[in-house]
Design a protein around this motif. Structure first.
Motif, mmCIF file in Angstrom:
data_model
loop_
_atom_site.group_PDB
_atom_site.id
_atom_site.type_symbol
_atom_site.label_atom_id
_atom_site.label_comp_id
_atom_site.label_asym_id
_atom_site.label_seq_id
_atom_site.Cartn_x
_atom_site.Cartn_y
_atom_site.Cartn_z
ATOM 1 N N LEU A 136 12.161 7.695 3.119
ATOM 2 C CA LEU A 136 10.703 7.010 3.144
ATOM 3 C C LEU A 136 11.263 5.561 2.825
ATOM 4 O O LEU A 136 10.839 4.691 3.465
ATOM 5 C CB LEU A 136 10.010 7.594 1.982
ATOM 6 N N ARG A 181 9.449 -1.497 7.893
ATOM 7 C CA ARG A 181 8.226 -2.103 7.819
ATOM 8 C C ARG A 181 8.365 -3.455 7.330
ATOM 9 O O ARG A 181 7.572 -4.632 7.564
ATOM 10 C CB ARG A 181 7.287 -1.321 6.804
ATOM 11 N N PRO A 203 1.373 -1.644 -18.666
ATOM 12 C CA PRO A 203 0.267 -2.279 -18.890
ATOM 13 C C PRO A 203 0.007 -3.107 -20.160
ATOM 14 O O PRO A 203 -0.558 -4.042 -20.400
ATOM 15 C CB PRO A 203 -1.122 -1.233 -18.588
ATOM 16 N N GLN A 226 -1.939 -8.658 -11.821
ATOM 17 C CA GLN A 226 -0.771 -8.311 -12.375
ATOM 18 C C GLN A 226 -0.212 -6.964 -11.996
ATOM 19 O O GLN A 226 -1.116 -5.879 -12.258
ATOM 20 C CB GLN A 226 -1.200 -8.093 -13.962
ATOM 21 N N PHE A 227 0.687 -6.853 -11.517
ATOM 22 C CA PHE A 227 1.321 -5.666 -10.870
ATOM 23 C C PHE A 227 2.172 -4.872 -11.998
ATOM 24 O O PHE A 227 2.635 -5.641 -12.830
ATOM 25 C CB PHE A 227 2.125 -5.803 -9.647
ATOM 26 N N ILE A 228 2.266 -3.520 -11.929
ATOM 27 C CA ILE A 228 3.117 -2.848 -12.850
ATOM 28 C C ILE A 228 4.329 -2.057 -12.136
ATOM 29 O O ILE A 228 3.982 -1.342 -11.191
ATOM 30 C CB ILE A 228 2.368 -1.757 -13.632
ATOM 31 N N ARG A 258 11.840 11.709 -11.093
ATOM 32 C CA ARG A 258 10.387 11.342 -10.276
ATOM 33 C C ARG A 258 9.964 9.681 -10.693
ATOM 34 O O ARG A 258 9.447 9.191 -9.767
ATOM 35 C CB ARG A 258 9.311 12.142 -10.783
ATOM 36 N N ASP A 302 9.061 0.349 -5.120
ATOM 37 C CA ASP A 302 8.077 -0.383 -5.713
ATOM 38 C C ASP A 302 8.258 -1.982 -5.110
ATOM 39 O O ASP A 302 7.135 -2.420 -4.794
ATOM 40 C CB ASP A 302 8.127 -0.602 -7.226
ATOM 41 N N ALA A 334 7.062 -2.172 -1.750
ATOM 42 C CA ALA A 334 5.913 -2.118 -1.412
ATOM 43 C C ALA A 334 5.225 -3.309 -1.840
ATOM 44 O O ALA A 334 4.183 -3.803 -1.241
ATOM 45 C CB ALA A 334 5.292 -0.819 -2.081
ATOM 46 N N HIS A 346 2.810 -5.331 0.608
ATOM 47 C CA HIS A 346 1.374 -5.678 0.235
ATOM 48 C C HIS A 346 1.080 -7.352 -0.033
ATOM 49 O O HIS A 346 -0.022 -7.748 0.530
ATOM 50 C CB HIS A 346 1.392 -5.300 -1.263
ATOM 51 N N CYS A 390 3.425 7.310 1.752
ATOM 52 C CA CYS A 390 2.914 6.242 1.084
ATOM 53 C C CYS A 390 3.505 6.093 -0.342
ATOM 54 O O CYS A 390 4.048 6.772 -0.923
ATOM 55 C CB CYS A 390 1.201 6.608 0.840
ATOM 56 N N ILE A 391 3.099 4.966 -0.696
ATOM 57 C CA ILE A 391 3.713 4.312 -2.082
ATOM 58 C C ILE A 391 2.615 3.813 -2.639
ATOM 59 O O ILE A 391 1.700 2.952 -2.071
ATOM 60 C CB ILE A 391 4.883 3.303 -2.101
ATOM 61 N N LEU A 417 1.196 1.026 -5.186
ATOM 62 C CA LEU A 417 1.546 0.013 -5.998
ATOM 63 C C LEU A 417 0.292 -0.229 -7.256
ATOM 64 O O LEU A 417 -0.774 -0.221 -6.703
ATOM 65 C CB LEU A 417 1.334 -1.339 -4.901
ATOM 66 N N LEU A 418 0.878 -0.393 -8.471
ATOM 67 C CA LEU A 418 0.127 -0.446 -9.464
ATOM 68 C C LEU A 418 -0.476 -1.693 -9.832
ATOM 69 O O LEU A 418 0.455 -2.435 -10.062
ATOM 70 C CB LEU A 418 0.603 0.469 -10.627
ATOM 71 N N GLU A 419 -1.645 -1.812 -9.993
ATOM 72 C CA GLU A 419 -2.200 -3.234 -10.663
ATOM 73 C C GLU A 419 -2.847 -3.160 -11.944
ATOM 74 O O GLU A 419 -3.821 -2.373 -11.928
ATOM 75 C CB GLU A 419 -3.195 -3.804 -9.494
ATOM 76 N N ASN A 420 -2.505 -3.860 -12.731
ATOM 77 C CA ASN A 420 -3.249 -3.774 -14.318
ATOM 78 C C ASN A 420 -4.542 -4.542 -13.824
ATOM 79 O O ASN A 420 -4.470 -5.870 -13.441
ATOM 80 C CB ASN A 420 -2.341 -4.397 -15.168
ATOM 81 N N LEU A 473 1.099 11.794 -7.714
ATOM 82 C CA LEU A 473 2.587 10.962 -7.464
ATOM 83 C C LEU A 473 3.353 10.908 -8.840
ATOM 84 O O LEU A 473 4.544 10.420 -8.649
ATOM 85 C CB LEU A 473 2.195 9.745 -6.785
ATOM 86 N N HIS A 505 -2.891 0.388 -5.068
ATOM 87 C CA HIS A 505 -2.922 -0.068 -3.691
ATOM 88 C C HIS A 505 -2.003 0.770 -2.857
ATOM 89 O O HIS A 505 -0.925 0.892 -3.108
ATOM 90 C CB HIS A 505 -2.562 -1.703 -3.672
ATOM 91 N N VAL A 516 0.134 1.738 0.086
ATOM 92 C CA VAL A 516 1.137 1.135 0.986
ATOM 93 C C VAL A 516 1.538 2.201 1.968
ATOM 94 O O VAL A 516 2.308 3.194 1.646
ATOM 95 C CB VAL A 516 2.447 0.203 0.606
ATOM 96 N N GLU A 517 1.007 2.346 2.944
ATOM 97 C CA GLU A 517 1.118 3.411 4.263
ATOM 98 C C GLU A 517 2.431 3.180 4.841
ATOM 99 O O GLU A 517 2.888 2.257 5.156
ATOM 100 C CB GLU A 517 0.156 3.337 5.198
#
Lengths: 400, 230
Positions: A18, A25, A170, A180-182, A377, A387, A390, A394, B12-13, B15-18, B50, B127, B129-130
């Motif tokens: 992956l 990508r 968070p 704000q991403f985590i 995991r 991450d 990604a 993104h 996919c992944i 992506l976490l947004e607070n 996940l 979000h 991501v494919e």
């Protein structure tokens, strides 16, 4: 030399494939990291390994270090402490010098990239002179949930000029008007700190630091200061010691706080009265020693009363150890209470669960096994890398 | 029988947004449940797939775990836990159900439980991501073999995300089996596999059981070479 394929043996099935696809990508987009130092601290340690992996994946990734004099680094350190809620004296002159040194660094460094990730407070004001184009993200590895107000008011003006920020969980996020991403921190299972060690290697290393293996070891690793509550750990050990013949090892360097020397003195005094208390002062590069100690331990503690993400917990869990930790910082995000260890709020709580585990050794193996899978995991460097890639996918557009 | 188009596995992944909003008690939970993006409702009810299941807590959905563990409100925790996100066509319908449960619960409470040391509930959205995996299948046998080897996030993408967030009601696997291979029987069996409260590996295992049974029943017709006589 580190190879991405080496992680097939340790990461969850399919993860490396992956990552290879994800790298395809985002290929062609430049990913630049900026920080104050290449060495020292978990974040720099992780970024070194991440850069090697990004290079292995054929990605266009760079890492620039800002320059600065002694006064700049002292100010950056004080800003960092104040942003984590500690009282610090920071004069207008100190803050102006901090800004001026970053302006000078910005003028010298090649800052053009599709995604620029600026790590922690020291280089953060570079954003004031960011070049046109590119997405700028502030990667904060700290807990900013309760910053010192005046310094936050100063610093916030710069943090808010980024396109986005990345925090470790968070609960660490202050109010900011940007996305704000985590991204959780991670451990590298193939580094000296975490790789497999033979029994002989463990025995040899522990002989070198003076820790015998003739009885079960209770271990806490980390800076020796009040925030990690080593005296509370000693008190918990003393309760347990009435019923179990165990050894307590407290291993780490001095903390940043001025009280670190006092704490070491108290620990040495306790160790002088009880030969089964071992206070080890380790240098910052004692990776193999920490690895051997964690593998030799029966139960690992992290009884902090204040802490950051404390990724050392994941290191211990990766070695199959249950962890008893305080209910602060990133500990509840790593320890599944009652499943991979226990969350406690007092020395008595730590003593209770230590006795519970020592009286039910089958639980130690079971919790340790689940903890290792949990880390596989969620807290391996391969997840960290995916991450970041990604985030690159993104936040940046595909090049024409 | 070879299908056209082939099934293309997508991983996919998340992506976490607070989102910068946190609930301190059940009333604030209700207020923010009404306001947060649908992606947040989805993440807090299906995101556990996940993550590691044990990481999530006693219940699969984050709202239930928080009310039970951090608010000490066991009754509301149980009522939220039983909500199956796969029963709803999209996250908006799921949101309405959750709002209705919390609202009804608060209506019957004189005083919400007072808890001082619990953590607040931080709303997060994901979000997606494919990531195309490069794996594709044209026959049932190929589909079975690719499913067995594909990374687990592809199972999440084609079953959980497709059904609950992307509006592809039956899920991508059932859709392809029905639309491209004309196997309504298999599509129905795949739809019946219940992912809720399970893990992606268990979902994979159940789907492989369904496919293996179909292949064993008619190997030649499904593109698999018959086994050589012993």
């Amino acid at each position: 030399m580190i190879k991405i394929d080496d992680y097939r043996e340790v990461a969850p099935r399919g993860t490396v494939d992956l990552l290879l696809r994800l790298a395809d990508r985002v290929r062609g987009r430049r990913f630049l990291h900026i920080s104050a130092t290449r060495f020292g601290g978990g974040a720099a340690e992780a970024l070194q390994r991440l850069m090697l992996l990004m290079s292995e994946l054929g990605l266009d990734a760079g890492w620039e270090i800002i320059g600065g004099d002694t006064e700049f680094y002292a100010t950056a350190k004080a800003i960092t402490a104040a942003l984590q809620g500690e009282e610090r004296v920071l004069t207008e002159e100190m803050l102006e010098h901090y800004l001026e040194r970053n302006r000078a660094s910005g003028g010298k460094l090649p800052l053009e990239a599709d995604l620029v990730l600026v790590h922690d407070p020291a280089p953060a004001s570079l954003v004031a002179d960011r070049p046109a184009g590119g997405t700028w993200v502030w990667r904060c590895h700290l807990d900013l949930s309760a910053p010192e107000r005046r310094i936050w008011n100063f610093f916030r003006r710069y943090a808010a000029r980024y396109d986005a920020a990345v925090f470790s969980r968070p609960g660490f996020v202050p109010h900011l008007p940007i996305p704000q991403f985590i991204v959780h921190p991670s451990i590298d299972p193939l580094s000296d700190k975490n790789r497999e060690l033979s029994r002989r290697e463990i025995r040899t290393i522990l002989e070198g630091v003076g820790v015998p293996l003739d009885k079960p070891v209770l271990l806490q690793v980390g800076a020796v200061d009040r925030s990690r509550d080593p005296i509370g750990v000693v008190n918990a050990y003393r309760i347990v010691k009435k019923h179990h013949d165990v050894r307590l090892v407290l291993a780490g360097g001095g903390g940043d706080g001025p009280e670190s020397g006092e704490v070491f003195a108290e620990l040495r005094e306790a160790a002088a009265r009880d030969p089964d208390i071992v206070a080890l002062e380790l240098p910052p590069d004692a990776q193999l020693q920490i690895n051997a100690l964690q593998r030799a331990a029966t139960i690992v503690l992290q009884k902090s009363v204040r802490d950051g993400f404390a990724i050392g917990v994941a290191e211990a869990m990766w070695k199959g150890k249950p962890v008893i930790g305080g209910a602060v910082g990133g500990l509840p995000a790593q320890i599944a209470d009652g499943v991979t260890g226990y969350i406690v709020r007092s020395a008595e709580g730590a003593a209770f669960w230590l006795r519970h585990l020592l009286n039910n050794p089958e639980l130690i193996a079971r919790m340790g096994g689940v903890g290792r899978e949990h880390v596989r995991r969620n807290f391996l460097i391969t997840r960290h890398l995916s991450d970041y890639l990604a985030l690159l996918a993104h936040l940046t557009a595909t090049p024409a | 029988m070879a299908a056209s188009p082939p099934f293309r596995f997508v991983g996919c992944i998340e992506l976490l947004e607070n989102l910068g909003v946190k609930a301190q008690d059940e009333r604030e939970l209700l207020e923010f449940l009404r306001r947060v993006p649908a992606g947040s409702v989805f993440y807090h009810t299906c995101g556990y797939f996940l993550r590691h299941r044990i990481f999530v807590g006693p219940y699969a959905n984050d709202f239930a775990t928080w009310t039970a563990v951090h608010r000490g409100d066991r009754v509301l925790g149980e009522r939220l836990a039983v909500v199956d996100p796969f029963d709803f066509a999209d996250p908006e319908q799921l949101r309405e159900e959750l709002i209705s449960i919390v609202s009804d619960h608060l209506g019957h409470l004189r005083v919400p439980p007072r808890v001082d040391d619990g953590e607040p509930f931080h709303f997060v959205q994901s979000h997606v991501v494919e990531i195309p995996t490069g794996l594709e299948a044209r026959t049932l046998a190929e589909f079975r073999d690719r499913l067995a080897e594909v990374e687990a996030s592809a199972i999440y993408y084609h079953t959980v995300l497709a059904r609950t967030r992307l509006g592809r009601g039956a899920g991508d696997f059932a859709g392809w089996l029905r639309g491209s291979l004309g196997r309504d029987d298999l599509a129905a069996a795949v739809e019946r596999t219940d992912p809720y409260l399970s893990s992606l590996e268990r979902v994979r295992s159940r789907l492989l059981d369904v496919l293996d049974a179909a292949l064993d029943a008619g190997p030649a017709a499904e593109g698999r070479e018959p086994a050589a006589p012993a």
